[in-house]
Design a protein around this motif. Structure first.
Motif, PDB file in Angstrom:
ATOM      1  N   VAL A  62       0.851  -1.186   0.000  1.00 38.25           N
ATOM      2  CA  VAL A  62       0.000   0.000   0.000  1.00 38.25           C
ATOM      3  C   VAL A  62       0.890   1.240   0.000  1.00 38.25           C
ATOM      4  CG1 VAL A  62      -1.741   1.298   1.271  1.00 38.25           C
ATOM      5  CG2 VAL A  62      -1.857  -1.196   1.206  1.00 38.25           C
ATOM      6  N   GLN A  63       0.606   2.144  -0.943  1.00 37.89           N
ATOM      7  CA  GLN A  63       1.380   3.376  -1.063  1.00 37.89           C
ATOM      8  C   GLN A  63       0.533   4.558  -0.601  1.00 37.89           C
ATOM      9  OE1 GLN A  63       4.464   2.699  -1.908  1.00 37.89           O
ATOM     10  NE2 GLN A  63       3.829   0.608  -2.380  1.00 37.89           N
ATOM     11  N   GLU A  64       1.170   5.535  -0.010  1.00 35.74           N
ATOM     12  CA  GLU A  64       0.495   6.774   0.381  1.00 35.74           C
ATOM     13  C   GLU A  64       0.887   7.862  -0.610  1.00 35.74           C
ATOM     14  OE1 GLU A  64       0.654   9.981   3.999  1.00 35.74           O
ATOM     15  OE2 GLU A  64       0.710   7.847   4.542  1.00 35.74           O
ATOM     16  N   HIS A  65      -0.105   8.609  -1.081  1.00 35.14           N
ATOM     17  CA  HIS A  65       0.127   9.669  -2.068  1.00 35.14           C
ATOM     18  C   HIS A  65      -0.564  10.952  -1.621  1.00 35.14           C
ATOM     19  CE1 HIS A  65       1.130   6.469  -4.975  1.00 35.14           C
ATOM     20  NE2 HIS A  65       0.027   5.879  -4.575  1.00 35.14           N
ATOM     21  N   THR A  66       0.075  12.055  -1.896  1.00 34.89           N
ATOM     22  CA  THR A  66      -0.592  13.341  -1.775  1.00 34.89           C
ATOM     23  C   THR A  66      -1.041  13.712  -3.176  1.00 34.89           C
ATOM     24  OG1 THR A  66       0.795  13.989   0.079  1.00 34.89           O
ATOM     25  CG2 THR A  66      -0.364  15.748  -1.093  1.00 34.89           C
ATOM     26  N   VAL A  67      -2.354  13.774  -3.367  1.00 31.55           N
ATOM     27  CA  VAL A  67      -2.919  14.113  -4.671  1.00 31.55           C
ATOM     28  C   VAL A  67      -3.223  15.597  -4.695  1.00 31.55           C
ATOM     29  CG1 VAL A  67      -4.888  13.779  -6.219  1.00 31.55           C
ATOM     30  CG2 VAL A  67      -3.856  11.808  -5.069  1.00 31.55           C
ATOM     31  N   LEU A 107      -3.643   3.807 -15.413  1.00 32.81           N
ATOM     32  CA  LEU A 107      -2.645   4.857 -15.525  1.00 32.81           C
ATOM     33  C   LEU A 107      -1.701   4.565 -16.674  1.00 32.81           C
ATOM     34  CD1 LEU A 107      -1.878   5.365 -11.736  1.00 32.81           C
ATOM     35  CD2 LEU A 107      -3.545   6.558 -13.175  1.00 32.81           C
ATOM     36  N   GLY A 108      -1.287   5.613 -17.360  1.00 31.21           N
ATOM     37  CA  GLY A 108      -0.455   5.491 -18.541  1.00 31.21           C
ATOM     38  C   GLY A 108       1.026   5.378 -18.235  1.00 31.21           C
ATOM     39  N   PRO A 109       1.844   5.847 -19.172  1.00 32.59           N
ATOM     40  CA  PRO A 109       3.298   5.707 -19.078  1.00 32.59           C
ATOM     41  C   PRO A 109       3.869   6.121 -17.719  1.00 32.59           C
ATOM     42  CG  PRO A 109       2.701   6.628 -21.188  1.00 32.59           C
ATOM     43  CD  PRO A 109       1.436   6.567 -20.373  1.00 32.59           C
ATOM     44  N   THR A 110       4.840   5.431 -17.314  1.00 36.15           N
ATOM     45  CA  THR A 110       5.573   5.421 -16.043  1.00 36.15           C
ATOM     46  C   THR A 110       4.934   4.447 -15.066  1.00 36.15           C
ATOM     47  OG1 THR A 110       4.523   7.287 -14.887  1.00 36.15           O
ATOM     48  CG2 THR A 110       6.420   7.802 -16.287  1.00 36.15           C
ATOM     49  N   VAL A 111       3.629   4.222 -15.170  1.00 36.25           N
ATOM     50  CA  VAL A 111       2.968   3.236 -14.311  1.00 36.25           C
ATOM     51  C   VAL A 111       2.485   2.069 -15.170  1.00 36.25           C
ATOM     52  CG1 VAL A 111       1.074   2.792 -12.709  1.00 36.25           C
ATOM     53  CG2 VAL A 111       2.281   4.981 -12.628  1.00 36.25           C
ATOM     54  N   ASP A 112       1.776   2.379 -16.236  1.00 32.62           N
ATOM     55  CA  ASP A 112       1.266   1.367 -17.170  1.00 32.62           C
ATOM     56  C   ASP A 112       0.528   0.236 -16.478  1.00 32.62           C
ATOM     57  OD1 ASP A 112       2.099   2.500 -19.652  1.00 32.62           O
ATOM     58  OD2 ASP A 112       4.148   1.898 -19.177  1.00 32.62           O
ATOM     59  N   GLY A 113      -0.531   0.578 -15.770  1.00 31.62           N
ATOM     60  CA  GLY A 113      -1.302  -0.463 -15.113  1.00 31.62           C
ATOM     61  C   GLY A 113      -2.558   0.071 -14.459  1.00 31.62           C
ATOM     62  N   ARG A 114      -3.346  -0.853 -13.977  1.00 32.36           N
ATOM     63  CA  ARG A 114      -4.558  -0.503 -13.246  1.00 32.36           C
ATOM     64  C   ARG A 114      -4.203  -0.364 -11.778  1.00 32.36           C
ATOM     65  NH1 ARG A 114      -9.224  -4.342 -15.657  1.00 32.36           N
ATOM     66  NH2 ARG A 114     -10.543  -2.525 -15.432  1.00 32.36           N
ATOM     67  N   VAL A 115      -4.667   0.727 -11.178  1.00 36.59           N
ATOM     68  CA  VAL A 115      -4.323   1.024  -9.790  1.00 36.59           C
ATOM     69  C   VAL A 115      -5.587   1.401  -9.029  1.00 36.59           C
ATOM     70  CG1 VAL A 115      -2.981   2.528  -8.272  1.00 36.59           C
ATOM     71  CG2 VAL A 115      -2.041   1.837 -10.487  1.00 36.59           C
ATOM     72  N   LYS A 116      -5.749   0.812  -7.854  1.00 34.56           N
ATOM     73  CA  LYS A 116      -6.875   1.148  -6.987  1.00 34.56           C
ATOM     74  C   LYS A 116      -6.448   2.257  -6.037  1.00 34.56           C
ATOM     75  CE  LYS A 116      -8.819  -3.455  -7.143  1.00 34.56           C
ATOM     76  NZ  LYS A 116      -9.069  -4.692  -6.415  1.00 34.56           N
ATOM     77  N   PHE A 117      -7.388   3.187  -5.777  1.00 36.83           N
ATOM     78  CA  PHE A 117      -7.164   4.293  -4.858  1.00 36.83           C
ATOM     79  C   PHE A 117      -8.268   4.339  -3.820  1.00 36.83           C
ATOM     80  CE2 PHE A 117      -4.813   5.599  -8.561  1.00 36.83           C
ATOM     81  CZ  PHE A 117      -3.688   6.224  -8.047  1.00 36.83           C
ATOM     82  N   ALA A 118      -7.902   4.708  -2.599  1.00 32.32           N
ATOM     83  CA  ALA A 118      -8.861   4.870  -1.500  1.00 32.32           C
ATOM     84  C   ALA A 118      -8.362   5.975  -0.589  1.00 32.32           C
ATOM     85  CB  ALA A 118      -9.008   3.564  -0.732  1.00 32.32           C
ATOM     86  N   ARG A 119      -9.283   6.563   0.165  1.00 29.86           N
ATOM     87  CA  ARG A 119      -8.880   7.567   1.160  1.00 29.86           C
ATOM     88  C   ARG A 119      -8.386   6.906   2.444  1.00 29.86           C
ATOM     89  NH1 ARG A 119      -9.273  12.803   0.450  1.00 29.86           N
ATOM     90  NH2 ARG A 119     -10.550  13.607  -1.233  1.00 29.86           N
ATOM     91  N   ASP A 120      -8.769   5.650   2.652  1.00 30.13           N
ATOM     92  CA  ASP A 120      -8.360   4.893   3.841  1.00 30.13           C
ATOM     93  C   ASP A 120      -7.623   3.636   3.376  1.00 30.13           C
ATOM     94  OD1 ASP A 120      -8.305   3.068   6.031  1.00 30.13           O
ATOM     95  OD2 ASP A 120     -10.066   4.034   6.906  1.00 30.13           O
ATOM     96  N   ALA A 121      -6.425   3.420   3.872  1.00 30.82           N
ATOM     97  CA  ALA A 121      -5.609   2.282   3.448  1.00 30.82           C
ATOM     98  C   ALA A 121      -6.321   0.945   3.693  1.00 30.82           C
ATOM     99  CB  ALA A 121      -4.265   2.302   4.165  1.00 30.82           C
ATOM    100  N   ASP A 122      -7.134   0.869   4.735  1.00 32.54           N
ATOM    101  CA  ASP A 122      -7.842  -0.383   5.046  1.00 32.54           C
ATOM    102  C   ASP A 122      -8.877  -0.766   3.995  1.00 32.54           C
ATOM    103  OD1 ASP A 122      -6.351  -0.707   7.375  1.00 32.54           O
ATOM    104  OD2 ASP A 122      -7.853   0.347   8.615  1.00 32.54           O
ATOM    105  N   ASP A 123      -9.308   0.191   3.194  1.00 35.23           N
ATOM    106  CA  ASP A 123     -10.312  -0.083   2.153  1.00 35.23           C
ATOM    107  C   ASP A 123      -9.714  -0.811   0.953  1.00 35.23           C
ATOM    108  OD1 ASP A 123     -12.400   0.999   3.590  1.00 35.23           O
ATOM    109  OD2 ASP A 123     -12.085   3.017   2.781  1.00 35.23           O
ATOM    110  N   LEU A 124      -8.389  -0.796   0.861  1.00 38.67           N
ATOM    111  CA  LEU A 124      -7.755  -1.488  -0.262  1.00 38.67           C
ATOM    112  C   LEU A 124      -7.687  -2.969   0.035  1.00 38.67           C
ATOM    113  CD1 LEU A 124      -4.884   0.986  -1.104  1.00 38.67           C
ATOM    114  CD2 LEU A 124      -6.957   0.584  -2.423  1.00 38.67           C
TER     115      LEU A 124
END
Length: 124
Positions: A62-67, A107-124
């Motif tokens: 699980v990664q944390e990101h500031t969007v 997500l396109g180039p640099t990631v090239d894949g499907r990624v799930k996002f959530a506001r709470d890490a436990d939801d992933l």
């Protein structure tokens, strides 16, 4: 119309006429527009999000990101845009709502894949 000639031929084969195809095409557009609106609301004004994105130098699942923001546009059945993090960004080539708490972006180039996002890490 969103259906290529082969798809149109197949749909006609099962009994749809031109008006039916146009109606189906409009419904696809409406669904994509709705998804884009929901994704825009999900990311809202940015903030902290968690993902299952594979990161080269991370041992965590699980990664944390500031969007910072998401910028989306639609054209027919296409949903595209850009997801801007605090220090980098990536093109979006599709997305869908999995639940109120989780979305998935292609997500396109640099990631090239499907990624799930959530506001709470436990939801992933």
């Amino acid at each position: 119309m969103h259906f290529d000639p082969r798809e149109q031929a197949a749909l006609r084969e099962v009994g749809l006429d031109t008006d039916d195809l146009r109606t189906a095409s409009d419904l696809v557009s409406d669904a994509v527009d709705s998804d884009a609106e929901q994704l825009d609301q999900f990311f809202g004004d940015g903030g902290t999000f968690y993902s299952n994105m594979e990161m080269a130098h991370s041992a965590s699942d699980v990664q944390e990101h500031t969007v910072d923001h998401v910028d989306l546009y639609t054209h027919g059945a296409e949903l595209r845009g850009y997801l801007r993090f605090d220090s980098w960004g990536v093109p979006i080539e599709g997305g869908r709502i999995l639940s109120e708490d989780v979305v998935e972006l292609t997500l396109g180039p640099t990631v090239d894949g499907r990624v799930k996002f959530a506001r709470d890490a436990d939801d992933l």
